[in-house]
Design a protein around this motif. Sequence first.
Motif, mmCIF file in Angstrom:
data_model
loop_
_atom_site.group_PDB
_atom_site.id
_atom_site.type_symbol
_atom_site.label_atom_id
_atom_site.label_comp_id
_atom_site.label_asym_id
_atom_site.label_seq_id
_atom_site.Cartn_x
_atom_site.Cartn_y
_atom_site.Cartn_z
ATOM 1 N N GLU A 174 0.823 -1.210 0.000
ATOM 2 C CA GLU A 174 0.000 0.000 0.000
ATOM 3 C C GLU A 174 0.858 1.263 0.000
ATOM 4 O O GLU A 174 0.334 2.372 -0.021
ATOM 5 C CB GLU A 174 -0.891 0.005 1.240
ATOM 6 N N LYS A 175 2.171 1.115 -0.041
ATOM 7 C CA LYS A 175 3.082 2.251 0.023
ATOM 8 C C LYS A 175 3.153 2.953 -1.327
ATOM 9 O O LYS A 175 3.376 2.316 -2.366
ATOM 10 C CB LYS A 175 4.477 1.781 0.418
ATOM 11 N N PRO A 176 2.997 4.265 -1.344
ATOM 12 C CA PRO A 176 3.190 4.973 -2.607
ATOM 13 C C PRO A 176 4.641 4.885 -3.048
ATOM 14 O O PRO A 176 5.555 4.816 -2.223
ATOM 15 C CB PRO A 176 2.811 6.422 -2.263
ATOM 16 N N ALA A 177 4.856 4.865 -4.355
ATOM 17 C CA ALA A 177 6.218 4.922 -4.881
ATOM 18 C C ALA A 177 6.637 6.386 -4.872
ATOM 19 O O ALA A 177 6.535 7.094 -5.876
ATOM 20 C CB ALA A 177 6.281 4.326 -6.279
ATOM 21 N N THR A 178 7.091 6.827 -3.711
ATOM 22 C CA THR A 178 7.474 8.227 -3.533
ATOM 23 C C THR A 178 8.627 8.588 -4.459
ATOM 24 O O THR A 178 8.667 9.663 -5.046
ATOM 25 C CB THR A 178 7.857 8.478 -2.070
ATOM 26 N N ILE A 179 9.579 7.695 -4.563
ATOM 27 C CA ILE A 179 10.673 7.831 -5.523
ATOM 28 C C ILE A 179 10.775 6.513 -6.283
ATOM 29 O O ILE A 179 10.737 5.443 -5.683
ATOM 30 C CB ILE A 179 12.022 8.122 -4.833
ATOM 31 N N SER A 180 10.905 6.606 -7.602
ATOM 32 C CA SER A 180 11.153 5.416 -8.409
ATOM 33 C C SER A 180 12.406 5.627 -9.233
ATOM 34 O O SER A 180 12.725 6.754 -9.631
ATOM 35 C CB SER A 180 9.968 5.107 -9.328
ATOM 36 N N TYR A 181 13.116 4.531 -9.480
ATOM 37 C CA TYR A 181 14.388 4.585 -10.177
ATOM 38 C C TYR A 181 14.375 3.678 -11.404
ATOM 39 O O TYR A 181 13.592 2.744 -11.500
ATOM 40 C CB TYR A 181 15.530 4.123 -9.263
ATOM 41 N N LEU A 182 15.301 3.946 -12.298
ATOM 42 C CA LEU A 182 15.565 3.045 -13.410
ATOM 43 C C LEU A 182 16.964 3.302 -13.940
ATOM 44 O O LEU A 182 17.364 4.465 -14.127
ATOM 45 C CB LEU A 182 14.549 3.257 -14.547
ATOM 46 N N ALA A 183 17.705 2.227 -14.152
ATOM 47 C CA ALA A 183 18.923 2.279 -14.962
ATOM 48 C C ALA A 183 18.505 1.732 -16.323
ATOM 49 O O ALA A 183 18.438 0.515 -16.517
ATOM 50 C CB ALA A 183 20.024 1.427 -14.341
ATOM 51 N N PRO A 184 18.161 2.591 -17.286
ATOM 52 C CA PRO A 184 17.546 2.123 -18.534
ATOM 53 C C PRO A 184 18.428 1.133 -19.292
ATOM 54 O O PRO A 184 19.660 1.200 -19.248
ATOM 55 C CB PRO A 184 17.372 3.415 -19.346
ATOM 56 N N ALA A 185 17.751 0.225 -19.967
ATOM 57 C CA ALA A 185 18.462 -0.705 -20.845
ATOM 58 C C ALA A 185 18.920 0.039 -22.097
ATOM 59 O O ALA A 185 18.269 0.983 -22.541
ATOM 60 C CB ALA A 185 17.554 -1.868 -21.217
ATOM 61 N N TYR A 186 20.015 -0.410 -22.677
ATOM 62 C CA TYR A 186 20.516 0.212 -23.906
ATOM 63 C C TYR A 186 20.311 -0.674 -25.133
ATOM 64 O O TYR A 186 20.667 -0.307 -26.251
ATOM 65 C CB TYR A 186 22.000 0.571 -23.766
ATOM 66 N N ASN A 187 19.712 -1.871 -24.914
ATOM 67 C CA ASN A 187 19.353 -2.723 -26.050
ATOM 68 C C ASN A 187 18.182 -3.623 -25.644
ATOM 69 O O ASN A 187 17.815 -3.680 -24.462
ATOM 70 C CB ASN A 187 20.543 -3.546 -26.546
#
Length: 488
Positions: free
Chosen positions: A197-210
């Motif tokens: 039930e916790k909001p995603a106050t901060i979300s992260y991503l190390a994007p894929a390059y392929n």
Amino acid sequence: MHMKFLLPLFLLFSLAQAQTSDLTSSLYETYDKYKEATLDKRRIKHSQLQPLIDAYRKHPDFRVNKVGESIEGRELSLVSIGKGDISVFLWSQMHGDEPTATQAIFDILNFLKSDDFKNEKRAILENCTLHFLPMLNPDGAEVFQRRNRLGIDVNRDALRLQSPEGQTLKRVRDSLEADFGFNLHDQSTYYNAERTEKPATISYLAPAYNYEKDINEVRANAMKVIVFMNNIIQKYAPGQVGRYNDDFEPRAFGDNIQKWGTSAILIESGGYPGDVEKQEIRKLNYVSILSALYTIAQGSYKDIPLERYNEIPENDRKLFDLKIVNATFPLLGKNYQIDLGINRLEVNKEGYNDFWYSSRVWDIGDLSTYYGYETLDATGYVIRPGKVYPTPVNNMAGLEGLDTFALLRAGYTYVRMQNIPKEKLSSPVALHIVGKNYKIPDLAMEVGVNPTFLLEKNGKVGYAVINGFLINLSEGKTGNFKNAMIYR
């Protein structure tokens, strides 16, 4: 990997966290000293940033360069500081309605120009050169919309480079040959950390390059810094961090910047209970980004175990502003038990400096796998329609003179007004204003309707839902109510 090798890595990771723990706590505790007070609302404009940027042009420690213009001719500026070999590029608000990190950037700049934290700042600025490009999409910010003046999503313009904003971002990244890139955004407040039930106050991503989602050293470094930042956020918003799906998007800047050799770190600012203007989330951006810059400067992120990245819960989207469960709804002579998911949608006022709410029923049925910022168990309560108060009022003064709670307890949710001011967009009290000839529709529990009804138990009205706001009539509390509607 054998356990005898895992233990030293874990100890090194713990040491890296411990080294910045005191700094992080100090940053959090002293934040108000550096908060840029002129940027206290989300709907900030390009014109508000220019006096701040101009001040840095005159500061001996900073370098400010014009690097481009938006479609409507607004200047895009790069603010730089430091002399280290590690190049760090931070850009914000490529979506015009995502300003939280823009505010945090100016907080960080205030910190960097101060005389405090000398040792920590020396460590950062002697090892890193920091480059800030705040508000990449100022035309979108002017009208608080995601897309730019051309109507395109700048974050999907990395291949064609159709927009001057996208061209600027590519040109600056290439000229800096940045080692690290912080891609700073806002996300919907309705994201939650997966299966909580916790909001995603901060979300992260190390994007894929392929498409294969390979992990090379560039992407791995981004993942390690994200693990570091996650551990910081957990101290202040435990369980409120999410991780974006890393499916490759060939048009996106983050994915391509990762491919071009910059360790790209996507940060998305979501929701935090009671923080409509996202000022607490702004503070978390400030603390976590500065702490990340410190670990980058020190190189301590390199010892962080990579597998910790996938331990961050995935982003989900199962939050409502208000969730009502087990309510009884009478329909065609029978009673049905339903759950309701209600969201409050922001409507911009003229000038795009403020907003009012027009709420909607977002979902109906079994919502047991969903969550709410606010949840009411309505077991035993029956949904009833509200009535129109029989005595019309002449104007706004007459409306504000009414006893709102007494009317709601008596079953009234609408008040007729003889002369509704043309400039009024919403009702300031917890009663809808209706024109003298407006006909109230029959109560319908359907997706898309405005959520306004009463909850009755044993013949007594205990709660009112007015424009999606829950009002506890037994306690006489309006809670977080902001506005009701006007129906002319």
